[in-house]
Design a protein around this motif. Structure first.
Motif, PDB file in Angstrom:
ATOM      1  N   ILE A   1      16.484   5.685  41.254  1.00  0.00           N
ATOM      2  CA  ILE A   1      16.695   3.842  41.151  1.00  0.00           C
ATOM      3  C   ILE A   1      16.660   2.816  41.828  1.00  0.00           C
ATOM      4  N   ALA A   2      17.469   2.979  42.887  1.00  0.00           N
ATOM      5  CA  ALA A   2      17.031   2.102  44.578  1.00  0.00           C
ATOM      6  C   ALA A   2      15.550   2.897  45.202  1.00  0.00           C
ATOM      7  N   GLY A   3      16.252   4.339  45.121  1.00  0.00           N
ATOM      8  CA  GLY A   3      14.829   5.059  46.137  1.00  0.00           C
ATOM      9  C   GLY A   3      13.927   4.452  45.176  1.00  0.00           C
ATOM     10  N   ALA A   4      13.049   3.663  44.074  1.00  0.00           N
ATOM     11  CA  ALA A   4      12.084   3.281  43.947  1.00  0.00           C
ATOM     12  C   ALA A   4      12.019   1.548  43.826  1.00  0.00           C
ATOM     13  N   PHE A   5      13.410   0.584  44.254  1.00  0.00           N
ATOM     14  CA  PHE A   5      12.867  -0.227  44.323  1.00  0.00           C
ATOM     15  C   PHE A   5      12.491  -0.758  46.151  1.00  0.00           C
ATOM     16  N   VAL A   6      13.249   0.215  47.002  1.00  0.00           N
ATOM     17  CA  VAL A   6      12.891   0.681  48.638  1.00  0.00           C
ATOM     18  C   VAL A   6      11.192   0.911  48.747  1.00  0.00           C
TER      19      VAL A   6
ATOM     20  N   ALA B   1       5.609   1.134  43.095  1.00  0.00           N
ATOM     21  CA  ALA B   1       5.919   2.392  43.550  1.00  0.00           C
ATOM     22  C   ALA B   1       5.160   3.708  42.962  1.00  0.00           C
ATOM     23  N   GLY B   2       4.892   4.322  43.380  1.00  0.00           N
ATOM     24  CA  GLY B   2       4.832   5.990  42.227  1.00  0.00           C
ATOM     25  C   GLY B   2       6.078   6.594  42.665  1.00  0.00           C
TER      26      GLY B   2
ATOM     27  N   ILE C   1      10.477   9.146  47.977  1.00  0.00           N
ATOM     28  CA  ILE C   1      11.026   8.845  50.369  1.00  0.00           C
ATOM     29  C   ILE C   1      11.532   7.541  49.764  1.00  0.00           C
ATOM     30  N   GLY C   2      12.422   6.688  49.221  1.00  0.00           N
ATOM     31  CA  GLY C   2      12.828   5.795  49.218  1.00  0.00           C
ATOM     32  C   GLY C   2      13.951   5.943  49.243  1.00  0.00           C
ATOM     33  N   ALA C   3      14.508   6.845  47.614  1.00  0.00           N
ATOM     34  CA  ALA C   3      15.797   7.791  47.486  1.00  0.00           C
ATOM     35  C   ALA C   3      15.920   8.463  49.186  1.00  0.00           C
ATOM     36  N   MET C   4      14.986   9.278  49.458  1.00  0.00           N
ATOM     37  CA  MET C   4      15.489  10.226  50.597  1.00  0.00           C
ATOM     38  C   MET C   4      16.246   9.023  51.958  1.00  0.00           C
ATOM     39  N   LEU C   5      15.527   7.989  51.866  1.00  0.00           N
ATOM     40  CA  LEU C   5      15.678   7.383  53.588  1.00  0.00           C
ATOM     41  C   LEU C   5      17.103   6.940  52.659  1.00  0.00           C
ATOM     42  N   LEU C   6      17.488   6.566  51.618  1.00  0.00           N
ATOM     43  CA  LEU C   6      18.548   5.232  50.821  1.00  0.00           C
ATOM     44  C   LEU C   6      19.954   6.802  51.179  1.00  0.00           C
ATOM     45  N   LEU C   7      19.451   8.083  50.917  1.00  0.00           N
ATOM     46  CA  LEU C   7      20.989   9.186  50.521  1.00  0.00           C
ATOM     47  C   LEU C   7      20.902   9.655  52.128  1.00  0.00           C
TER      48      LEU C   7
END
Length: 84
Positions: free
Chosen positions: A37-42, A59-60, A66-72
């Motif tokens: 969920i946070a990855g979608a926002f990022v 975002a798609g 990609i956002g979720a991977m950055l957060l991970l």
């Protein structure tokens, strides 16, 4: 219904991000959903900052992953420092 849909997409995005970045994570099922969920926002925020998305556009799937991977990556850095 929107919240349920968001959680379902978050679960899928979080699972894909963890699959693409294998390794030991202290998080479980709930962390995976929150990460997605946070990855979608990022992904949305980064896309708007880079000019890929118009204001108010979401975002798609790929940008969310990609956002979720950055957060991970950040999550692993933070949890790694606490245990060291």
């Amino acid at each position: 219904m929107g919240l349920l849909y968001t959680c379902l997409i978050g679960l899928i995005v979080g699972a894909v991000a963890k699959f693409l970045m294998p390794g030991k994570d202290p998080g479980g099922f709930i962390i995976t959903i929150l990460l997605g969920i946070a990855g979608a926002f990022v992904g949305t925020w980064l896309g708007q900052v880079l000019g890929l998305y118009a204001a108010g556009a979401q975002a798609g799937f790929i940008a969310s992953v990609i956002g979720a991977m950055l957060l991970l990556f950040v999550y692993r850095l933070i949890t790694g420092r606490k245990s060291a």
